[in-house]
Design a protein around this motif. Sequence first.
Motif, PDB file in Angstrom:
ATOM      1  N   HIS A  84      36.169  21.934  14.808  1.00 20.05           N
ATOM      2  CA  HIS A  84      35.836  22.277  16.247  1.00 20.05           C
ATOM      3  C   HIS A  84      34.616  20.759  17.454  1.00 20.05           C
ATOM      4  CE1 HIS A  84      33.910  25.098  19.578  1.00 20.05           C
ATOM      5  NE2 HIS A  84      34.608  24.211  19.495  1.00 20.05           N
ATOM      6  N   ARG A  85      33.268  21.336  16.671  1.00 20.11           N
ATOM      7  CA  ARG A  85      32.718  19.791  17.534  1.00 20.11           C
ATOM      8  C   ARG A  85      33.174  18.838  17.079  1.00 20.11           C
ATOM      9  NH1 ARG A  85      27.116  23.467  17.969  1.00 20.11           N
ATOM     10  NH2 ARG A  85      27.384  25.409  17.090  1.00 20.11           N
ATOM     11  N   LEU A  86      33.304  17.979  16.509  1.00 19.05           N
ATOM     12  CA  LEU A  86      34.028  16.512  16.337  1.00 19.05           C
ATOM     13  C   LEU A  86      35.568  16.569  17.270  1.00 19.05           C
ATOM     14  CD1 LEU A  86      33.450  13.783  15.261  1.00 19.05           C
ATOM     15  CD2 LEU A  86      34.588  14.771  12.896  1.00 19.05           C
ATOM     16  N   LEU A  87      35.779  17.299  16.144  1.00 22.79           N
ATOM     17  CA  LEU A  87      37.668  16.614  16.188  1.00 22.79           C
ATOM     18  C   LEU A  87      38.345  17.024  17.301  1.00 22.79           C
ATOM     19  CD1 LEU A  87      38.953  16.527  12.593  1.00 22.79           C
ATOM     20  CD2 LEU A  87      38.332  14.833  13.812  1.00 22.79           C
ATOM     21  N   THR A  88      37.645  17.801  17.553  1.00 20.29           N
ATOM     22  CA  THR A  88      38.460  19.102  19.101  1.00 20.29           C
ATOM     23  C   THR A  88      37.929  19.062  20.362  1.00 20.29           C
ATOM     24  OG1 THR A  88      38.837  20.880  17.801  1.00 20.29           O
ATOM     25  CG2 THR A  88      38.758  21.456  19.672  1.00 20.29           C
ATOM     26  N   HIS A  89      36.515  18.820  20.526  1.00 21.10           N
ATOM     27  CA  HIS A  89      35.518  18.424  20.877  1.00 21.10           C
ATOM     28  C   HIS A  89      35.238  16.410  21.916  1.00 21.10           C
ATOM     29  CE1 HIS A  89      36.712  22.060  23.080  1.00 21.10           C
ATOM     30  NE2 HIS A  89      35.762  22.643  21.905  1.00 21.10           N
ATOM     31  N   GLY A  90      34.700  16.027  20.012  1.00 24.70           N
ATOM     32  CA  GLY A  90      34.314  14.560  19.963  1.00 24.70           C
ATOM     33  C   GLY A  90      32.825  14.734  20.769  1.00 24.70           C
ATOM     34  N   SER A  91      32.516  15.348  19.970  1.00 24.02           N
ATOM     35  CA  SER A  91      30.707  15.505  20.689  1.00 24.02           C
ATOM     36  C   SER A  91      29.886  15.103  20.182  1.00 24.02           C
ATOM     37  CB  SER A  91      30.193  16.884  20.132  1.00 24.02           C
ATOM     38  OG  SER A  91      31.101  18.096  20.771  1.00 24.02           O
ATOM     39  N   PHE A  92      30.819  14.023  18.909  1.00 24.55           N
ATOM     40  CA  PHE A  92      29.878  12.903  18.283  1.00 24.55           C
ATOM     41  C   PHE A  92      31.126  12.073  18.181  1.00 24.55           C
ATOM     42  CE2 PHE A  92      30.474  16.643  15.353  1.00 24.55           C
ATOM     43  CZ  PHE A  92      30.780  15.607  14.359  1.00 24.55           C
ATOM     44  N   THR A  93      30.505  10.957  17.355  1.00 26.90           N
ATOM     45  CA  THR A  93      31.515   9.780  16.324  1.00 26.90           C
ATOM     46  C   THR A  93      30.813  10.085  14.762  1.00 26.90           C
ATOM     47  OG1 THR A  93      31.709   8.583  18.154  1.00 26.90           O
ATOM     48  CG2 THR A  93      32.130   7.787  15.887  1.00 26.90           C
ATOM     49  N   ALA A  94      32.105   9.517  14.165  1.00 21.93           N
ATOM     50  CA  ALA A  94      31.175  10.188  12.356  1.00 21.93           C
ATOM     51  C   ALA A  94      31.823   8.867  12.172  1.00 21.93           C
ATOM     52  CB  ALA A  94      31.957  11.006  12.027  1.00 21.93           C
ATOM     53  N   LEU A  95      31.081   8.332  10.953  1.00 21.77           N
ATOM     54  CA  LEU A  95      31.707   7.107   9.392  1.00 21.77           C
ATOM     55  C   LEU A  95      33.159   7.829   9.163  1.00 21.77           C
ATOM     56  CD1 LEU A  95      28.647   5.960   8.299  1.00 21.77           C
ATOM     57  CD2 LEU A  95      30.121   5.480   9.798  1.00 21.77           C
ATOM     58  N   PRO A  96      34.302   6.980   9.166  1.00 23.38           N
ATOM     59  CA  PRO A  96      35.425   7.668   8.844  1.00 23.38           C
ATOM     60  C   PRO A  96      35.116   8.484   7.359  1.00 23.38           C
ATOM     61  CG  PRO A  96      35.547   5.320   9.218  1.00 23.38           C
ATOM     62  CD  PRO A  96      33.669   5.586   9.052  1.00 23.38           C
ATOM     63  N   VAL A 118      42.922  22.393  15.243  1.00 27.04           N
ATOM     64  CA  VAL A 118      42.629  21.648  16.710  1.00 27.04           C
ATOM     65  C   VAL A 118      43.823  21.744  18.281  1.00 27.04           C
ATOM     66  CG1 VAL A 118      42.555  18.842  17.890  1.00 27.04           C
ATOM     67  CG2 VAL A 118      41.604  19.871  15.454  1.00 27.04           C
ATOM     68  N   ALA A 119      44.756  21.363  17.887  1.00 32.42           N
ATOM     69  CA  ALA A 119      45.566  22.106  19.351  1.00 32.42           C
ATOM     70  C   ALA A 119      45.685  23.180  19.218  1.00 32.42           C
ATOM     71  CB  ALA A 119      47.148  21.651  18.492  1.00 32.42           C
ATOM     72  N   VAL A 120      45.695  23.890  18.823  1.00 28.42           N
ATOM     73  CA  VAL A 120      45.023  25.799  19.179  1.00 28.42           C
ATOM     74  C   VAL A 120      44.197  26.270  20.172  1.00 28.42           C
ATOM     75  CG1 VAL A 120      45.301  27.987  19.243  1.00 28.42           C
ATOM     76  CG2 VAL A 120      46.909  27.037  17.894  1.00 28.42           C
ATOM     77  N   HIS A 121      43.302  25.386  19.388  1.00 27.20           N
ATOM     78  CA  HIS A 121      41.625  25.471  20.099  1.00 27.20           C
ATOM     79  C   HIS A 121      42.140  24.686  21.450  1.00 27.20           C
ATOM     80  CE1 HIS A 121      37.765  26.882  20.355  1.00 27.20           C
ATOM     81  NE2 HIS A 121      37.166  25.592  20.945  1.00 27.20           N
ATOM     82  N   ARG A 122      42.760  23.516  21.547  1.00 33.90           N
ATOM     83  CA  ARG A 122      42.073  22.388  22.918  1.00 33.90           C
ATOM     84  C   ARG A 122      42.951  23.393  23.847  1.00 33.90           C
ATOM     85  NH1 ARG A 122      43.162  16.011  21.152  1.00 33.90           N
ATOM     86  NH2 ARG A 122      41.145  15.913  19.712  1.00 33.90           N
ATOM     87  N   ARG A 123      44.236  24.055  23.409  1.00 31.35           N
ATOM     88  CA  ARG A 123      45.650  24.752  24.173  1.00 31.35           C
ATOM     89  C   ARG A 123      43.931  25.773  25.288  1.00 31.35           C
ATOM     90  NH1 ARG A 123      49.354  28.107  21.802  1.00 31.35           N
ATOM     91  NH2 ARG A 123      50.316  29.508  23.481  1.00 31.35           N
ATOM     92  N   HIS A 124      43.540  26.539  24.108  1.00 32.05           N
ATOM     93  CA  HIS A 124      42.785  27.472  24.309  1.00 32.05           C
ATOM     94  C   HIS A 124      41.867  27.085  26.138  1.00 32.05           C
ATOM     95  CE1 HIS A 124      39.923  30.817  24.112  1.00 32.05           C
ATOM     96  NE2 HIS A 124      38.593  29.985  23.574  1.00 32.05           N
TER      97      HIS A 124
END
Length: 334
Positions: A84-96, A118-124
Amino acid sequence: MTIDQQPVRDRLDYDGVSPFPGATEHHAVGRAQLGLTAAIVILPLFALGAAIVLAWGQGVALTDLLLAAVFYVVTGLGVTVGFHRLLTHGSFTALPWLRTALAVAGSMGFQGNVIDWVAVHRRHHAFTDRPGDPHSPYRYGTGLRGQLRGLAHAHLGWLFTGDATTSAERYAPDLLADPAMTRVARAFPALCALSLALPFLAGWAITGTLHGALTAFLWAGLIRVALLQHVTWSVNSLCHLIGNRPFTTRRYDRATNLWPLALLSFGESWHNGHHSEPTCARHGLDRGQIDPSSGLIRLFERLGWVSDVRWPDPERIQRRRTGPLSPARAPNAD
């Protein structure tokens, strides 16, 4: 034509109270997908019944409860912090390596592969509580009958219709272009199997008995999965119907803050705060609002594992306050 491909006119014509255009139409879902979804949803509930029978008269072993808590926290934070917070919304950048580890942990929560989630949540977020939203409880209107039907749809029913099918090419092209995420997505079935195998093996290792392995499999495996699923689905359903709305959101977006779910959802039920500031790393925007997910992000930041964290801006948050608490049904202006 899936709901995310509906003509823009349908979405512009929505008045905030009527059923969505074509609300009663559902697109066919393949038998294989339907069967798999049903198994993921129903089997954990059967496991709960079996566990109650086994525990009758002798209670639940502390080992099983501790294992269930550990796996719930690991997989739950994988969903909330990773998916959610990282991959859907980019709330922060994480090491690989951490980005991949969070995606793996989230995948073990049995909520779909990382790219589709992630696709479903971004569409939401693109169509919250308007035509195009895959799991809005307002799909069938705002009358009592429509709300009850919409609640069932938002919580679980949408998984069994074409609403669960969302174009990853449209909503998650960045993840499709990420080799690590595509590998994690392909490994989803194996990660689900691992999510159940690890509690079984841990129970066997700790107790040295097959009975201990089976009860750990039930409580830390299937029942843990069921609890995490229903908490997540409750954010989709209850957190758009019940609770407070102290912050402004987009037009017709009725996301609410629902405090009883805060701990179990790791802070996700501060849903009004999240929909008001979607890219913010903390969803509990007011003092005293429990948000374990943001606490973990803060720890990662101090360890140097994440950067560019989007913490709340006090002045911006204050500007987005609505004043008196708004009822969940009242649509906002743009």
